[in-house]
Structures are given as structure tokens and as C-alpha cells.
Design a protein around this motif. Structure first.
Motif, short mmCIF file in Angstrom:
data_model
loop_
_atom_site.label_atom_id
_atom_site.label_comp_id
_atom_site.label_asym_id
_atom_site.label_seq_id
_atom_site.Cartn_x
_atom_site.Cartn_y
_atom_site.Cartn_z
N SER A 99 -2.54 -10.03 16.63
CA SER A 99 -3.83 -9.52 16.16
C SER A 99 -4.57 -8.96 17.36
N HIS A 100 -5.63 -8.17 17.08
CA HIS A 100 -6.50 -7.69 18.16
C HIS A 100 -7.44 -8.80 18.67
N LEU A 152 -5.81 -1.52 8.74
CA LEU A 152 -6.86 -1.83 9.72
C LEU A 152 -8.04 -2.58 9.11
N PRO A 153 -8.48 -2.26 7.88
CA PRO A 153 -9.57 -3.07 7.30
C PRO A 153 -9.17 -4.55 7.19
N GLU A 154 -7.93 -4.81 6.82
CA GLU A 154 -7.46 -6.20 6.74
C GLU A 154 -7.40 -6.82 8.15
N GLY A 162 0.84 -1.20 0.00
CA GLY A 162 0.00 0.00 0.00
C GLY A 162 0.88 1.24 0.00
N LEU A 163 1.23 1.67 -1.17
CA LEU A 163 2.20 2.77 -1.27
C LEU A 163 1.50 4.13 -1.33
N GLY A 164 2.24 5.16 -1.02
CA GLY A 164 1.78 6.52 -1.30
C GLY A 164 1.01 7.21 -0.20
N MET A 165 1.06 6.66 1.01
CA MET A 165 0.30 7.29 2.11
C MET A 165 1.19 7.46 3.34
N PRO A 166 0.91 8.49 4.14
CA PRO A 166 1.57 8.56 5.46
C PRO A 166 0.89 7.60 6.45
N LEU A 167 1.53 7.43 7.59
CA LEU A 167 1.13 6.39 8.55
C LEU A 167 -0.37 6.31 8.82
N LEU A 168 -0.98 7.42 9.29
CA LEU A 168 -2.35 7.31 9.80
C LEU A 168 -3.32 7.01 8.66
N ASP A 169 -3.06 7.53 7.46
CA ASP A 169 -3.90 7.19 6.29
C ASP A 169 -3.69 5.73 5.90
N TRP A 170 -2.45 5.29 5.93
CA TRP A 170 -2.15 3.90 5.56
C TRP A 170 -2.85 2.93 6.51
N LEU A 171 -2.83 3.28 7.80
CA LEU A 171 -3.53 2.42 8.77
C LEU A 171 -5.02 2.35 8.42
N ASP A 172 -5.63 3.51 8.19
CA ASP A 172 -7.08 3.55 7.92
C ASP A 172 -7.44 2.82 6.64
N GLN A 173 -6.62 3.01 5.62
CA GLN A 173 -7.02 2.51 4.30
C GLN A 173 -6.50 1.11 3.99
N CYS A 174 -5.33 0.76 4.53
CA CYS A 174 -4.72 -0.53 4.16
C CYS A 174 -4.71 -1.54 5.30
N SER A 182 -6.03 -2.16 22.13
CA SER A 182 -6.41 -0.76 21.87
C SER A 182 -7.78 -0.53 22.45
N ASP A 183 -8.04 0.69 22.91
CA ASP A 183 -9.39 0.98 23.40
C ASP A 183 -9.96 2.31 22.91
N HIS A 184 -9.30 2.95 21.94
CA HIS A 184 -9.93 4.07 21.25
C HIS A 184 -9.14 4.42 19.98
N ASN A 185 -9.73 5.29 19.17
CA ASN A 185 -9.07 5.79 17.95
C ASN A 185 -8.75 4.72 16.91
N LEU A 186 -9.48 3.62 16.90
CA LEU A 186 -9.36 2.60 15.85
C LEU A 186 -10.78 2.17 15.46
N PRO A 187 -10.93 1.46 14.33
CA PRO A 187 -12.27 0.93 14.00
C PRO A 187 -12.82 0.08 15.15
N GLU A 188 -14.12 0.16 15.33
CA GLU A 188 -14.77 -0.47 16.50
C GLU A 188 -14.41 -1.96 16.68
N PRO A 189 -14.37 -2.77 15.61
CA PRO A 189 -14.08 -4.20 15.83
C PRO A 189 -12.70 -4.46 16.45
N LEU A 190 -11.82 -3.49 16.37
CA LEU A 190 -10.46 -3.69 16.91
C LEU A 190 -10.32 -3.21 18.35
N LEU A 191 -11.41 -2.67 18.89
CA LEU A 191 -11.31 -2.11 20.24
C LEU A 191 -11.69 -3.13 21.30
N SER A 192 -11.07 -2.98 22.46
CA SER A 192 -11.39 -3.84 23.59
C SER A 192 -11.43 -2.97 24.84
#
Ligand code: GUN
Ligand code: ZN
Length: 434
Positions: free
Chosen positions: A131-132, A95-97, A81-93, A158-168
Motif C-alpha cells: 500500500s502507499h 486508486l479510490p479503494e 472492474g471490467l471494461g476499461m483500459p489501464l489508466l481509466d481502471w486505475l482512476d475509477q477502480c 509515488s510522488d506525482h500523477n496519482l490522487p493526492e492521498p497516495l503521494l509522498s
């Protein structure tokens, strides 16, 4: 007992403090019960042990197994997943996986893919970001046990600032981590690491729950990320106004010590470097990831000047693959580009970073080089006949130059055999044709 006969290169003495490449053109390494019991010129080792079986590896170069101190299991399919800085890469590449690993069947498939990637690249020891999801981490440990790799890993929390399925929650994370640590920590070659994702996605209560787990189960490891990207660092400073710096968000919970490995640290303050050195903690430098995400140039010189331990991590999937040859070469490139501020790295430095430095960062004194008393964790580099690496190795005027050629040209396809504790890992290794 087996005597392996080969050209052998390793770095038992740290080239950053005066050590040099140890090169033996026709070495004998005697292995019994997975441990190196004798080593020297082949003829003398063979004479000392006339009953031993001889395995002739003179068509290759034998190196210690590679040590990857930072690699993400759920991200193998996110590589590229090229062409993005960290926080965009996490969101787009990434974390969905990572959300997909909620499905235990999918997680087991990914665990097998991940371990294949790791071992095929010649990595015999790794500190793995898990994994979470509890069952996905359990699957990783059980697959790693089958394969035979030396692995330290844990539940990512993690418990905030990530997609809901990854939170605990801190309570659930403690309970699930405790269960995994009780099942896997210290079992064979496996160990457990408390693994909050990064301070951006963890509250102080979540960090405290990780600290509680570390207190309750002796000998656990601690790993996370820090100081990777300027936007991330600014966000963490806002979230933790009481902390003096990023490292302090972990340190104030007692999480920074000799069993701590933190990834990146591309933008440290001097105070953080001093604290890391005093604590005996290690940094996993991840140069292909830092380049791909434009995170920043790693200040290796400042780490060395402060006496901070540094090893290498591929950081798959922000990093661009499992090969520590490529990772080390990228470290070299980045130091070159820093010009006067960079550390001029030799091939011996690269080998040390990819092997023994990682073993030391992970507290594994019995791996990382091929000395008597160490585990026989090794890789045979044997490129296909006529390929550029094969041609170059035949022409190399010195051992140091041969090693530089391996780091320049070597890929997983050039690794024809892998041993961990004297055994072949239970994964098919791609063997080069010819
Ligand atoms: N920081 C928090 N999570 C991650 C990750 O998955 N990759 C990298 N490179 N940095 C991170
Ligand atoms: Zn990472």
C-alpha cells in the motif's frame, strides 16, 4: 516425521528447456521440520522409515504450493472492474479503494481478506504490491507472519500523477521504507521489496530514493510495473525523455538486477529484453489482467528467445482472482490465440510457470517443487465427489492429462489442504464438501 502418501505432480526440471512433468502415482514424501527429507515410491520410503506417521492423501493430487509473483494487497475489493483500459481502471477502480487504506483498521481487515484469498487459492509464496501507507504495509506484514505465508512486499511509492492521498516525497518514502525494511526484511518468511508504483507516477528523485534504500539495506528486492499499456508507455516516454526506453527509467538508477521482478512487459523492445536477460531480472506475466484491461498479448516467445526469466502473477485486482490455475490457463489461451507467434504450452509448462518458475524468479531455491531438500510447501487438490474435476481426474488417461484437467477445471474450492514449511497456514481453508 510424517510420510505423505499421494499422487504427486511437480516440475523440478524446466519444461521450457527440455524438462518433463515428474509424476508419481503412489509417492511417499517424508517431511521433518518442514523440509522434505526423503521421497520415492511410497512402499520404499515407508520401509526406510518405519517409525514415521503416515498421512494418506490418495484421494487427492499433491502439487507444489503456488507462487504468485505479482498481486496487489489493497485491490481485493477492486476485483471485477471490467471494461476499461489501464489508466481509466486505475482512476475509477483501484486508486479510490487504495486511498481507503489510510485507515489502519480498514487496512488490517483488507490484509486479512487478502491473505485469505491468497492462501485459499493454494498460493504459498507471493511477491505482493503493498500500500502507499506505512501502517497498512506494517499490518500486512504482521498478518502475513501470523498466517505463515512466504511473502516479499513493500511500501508503494509515488510522488506525482496519482490522487493526492497516495503521494509522498522521496525523503518520506525512504524513511518509511527504511523503517519497514528494518522491521520485516529477513524476519522468518518475510522480505522487503522497494516498490515504486510505476514510472508514470514517480519522478527520478523518487526512483533514486528507492535505489538509496536498496543500497543501504542489503538483499532487498525491487518490483514495479512496465510496458503494460500503449498509452502508459507513451506517457512514460514523455516524462523521461532522457531514457532510452521504459526499462531504462529503472535501470539508470541501478534497479534492474537478479532481485528485480517487473510486471507485464506486454510491449517490450528487443533492447529491453536483452537488458533484462543480461541483468537476470524476471518478468511477472499477468494474463487475466492483460486480457481484462486489453493491455496486449504477452510476447512469451520473444522473452524465451532472449533468455528472460518469466513467471506468473495474478495482478489482483486488475486480474480476475487469486487462482494460479486460472492465471496459467489464461496464459495458455493467450498463447493459443497468437497462433504462429505463440508458444504452445502444455500442462507441465503451466505447472512450472505457477510454481518453480515463480520460486526461481524470487530467488527461493528451496521452494517450487517437491524434491528432497525443499520446503514442504504443497497443496492437495481434492475436488468434491461427483464434481466435473473429480470425474475427469478419475478418467484421465495420463498424468499430463490429469494436470491439464486440474488447470482447466480447478478452483480454490478444490484445494482441500495447504502446507507451508510443513505447517497448515493459520487461515481457514474452504474445504469442498464430500
Ligand atoms: N500500473 C500501475 N499501477 C498498477 C496497478 O495497480 N495495476 C496494474 N495492472 N498496473 C498498474
Ligand atoms: Zn500490478
Amino acid at each position: 516425521m510424517i510420510i505423505y502418501r499421494s499422487r504427486v505432480l511437480d516440475t523440478p526440471d524446466d519444461p521450457f528447456t527440455g524438462g518433463v512433468l515428474r509424476a508419481e502415482e503412489d509417492a511417499g514424501i517424508a517431511v521433518e521440520g518442514g523440509v522434505i527429507v526423503d521421497r520415492g515410491a511410497f512402499r520404499s520410503v515407508a520401509d526406510r522409515r518405519p517409525a514415521a506417521e503416515i498421512v494418506d492423501l490418495r484421494d487427492g493430487v499433491l502439487l507444489p504450493g503456488m507462487v504468485d509473483t505479482h498481486v496487489h494487497y489493497p485491490q481485493i475489493r477492486a476485483i471485477g472492474g471490467l471494461g476499461m483500459p489501464l489508466l481509466d481502471w486505475l482512476d475509477q477502480c483501484a486508486l479510490p479503494e487504495e486511498c481507503r487504506l489510510e485507515d489502519p483498521g480498514y487496512a488490517r481487515t483488507v490484509a486479512r481478506e487478502f491473505l485469505t484469498g491468497l492462501v485459499s487459492a493454494g498460493t504459498t509464496t507471493a511477491l505482493v504490491f503493498g500500500s502507499h501507507f506505512h501502517d497498512a504495509v506494517d499490518a500486512l506484514f504482521s498478518e502475513a507472519e501470523q498466517v505463515g505465508v512466504r511473502m516479499t512486499a513493500g511500501l508503494v511509492t509515488s510522488d506525482h500523477n496519482l490522487p493526492e492521498p497516495l503521494l509522498s516525497t522521496p525523503e518520506r518514502s525512504y524513511k518509511e521504507g527504511r523503517d519497514l525494511a528494518d522491521r520485516w526484511h529477513g524476519r522468518g518468511r518475510l522480505r522487503y521489496a522497494v516498490t515504486p508504483r510505476f514510472s508514470y507516477s514517480t519522478t527520478p528523485d523518487m526512483l533514486a530514493s528507492g535505489a538509496a534504500l536498496m543500497n543501504d539495506v542489503p538483499g532487498l528486492w525491487f518490483t514495479s510495473h512496465m510496458n503494460e499499456n500503449p498509452a502508459e508507455i507513451a506517457a512514460v516516454a514523455e516524462l523521461f525523455p532522457e531514457s532510452a526506453h521504459y526499462l531504462d527509467t529503472y535501470h539508470r538508477h541501478g534497479l534492474v538486477h537478479e532481485r528485480t521482478v517487473l510486471a507485464h512487459n506486454a510491449h517490450p523492445t528487443d533492447a529491453e529484453l536483452t537488458l533484462l536477460a543480461d541483468a537476470g531480472a524476471s518478468i511477472a506475466h499477468c494474463p487475466t489482467s492483460n486480457s481484462a484491461l486489453a493491455s496486449g498479448s504477452f510476447p512469451l516467445r520473444r522473452h524465451l528467445d532472449h533468455g528472460v526469466r518469466v513467471a506468473l502473477g495474478t495482478d489482483v485486482g486488475a486480474g480476475s482472482g487469486f487462482s494460479l490455475f486460472k492465471e496459467a490457463l489464461q496464459a495458455y489461451f493467450m498463447q493459443q490465440l497468437l497462433q504462429g507467434d505463440g508458444v504452445p504450452l502444455t500442462a507441465a509448462h503451466l505447472l512450472h510457470l505457477a510454481t518453480r518458475a515463480g520460486a526461481l524468479a524470487l530467488g527461493l531455491d528451496d521452494v517450487g517443487d517437491l524434491s528432497v531438500g525443499k520446503q514442504f510447501d504443497a497443496v492437495l487438490v481434492r475436488p468434491a465427489a461427483g464434481q466435473p474435476l473429480d470425474v475427469c481426474l478419475r478418467q484421465a488417461p495420463t498424468a499430463e492429462n490429469a494436470l491439464a484437467k486440474i488447470f482447466s477445471l480447478g478452483t480454490a474450492g478444490d484445494i482441500s489442504r495447504v502446507w507451508i514449511g510443513g505447517e497448515a497456514p493459520l487461515i481457514p481453508i474452504a474445504t469442498p464438501a464430500g
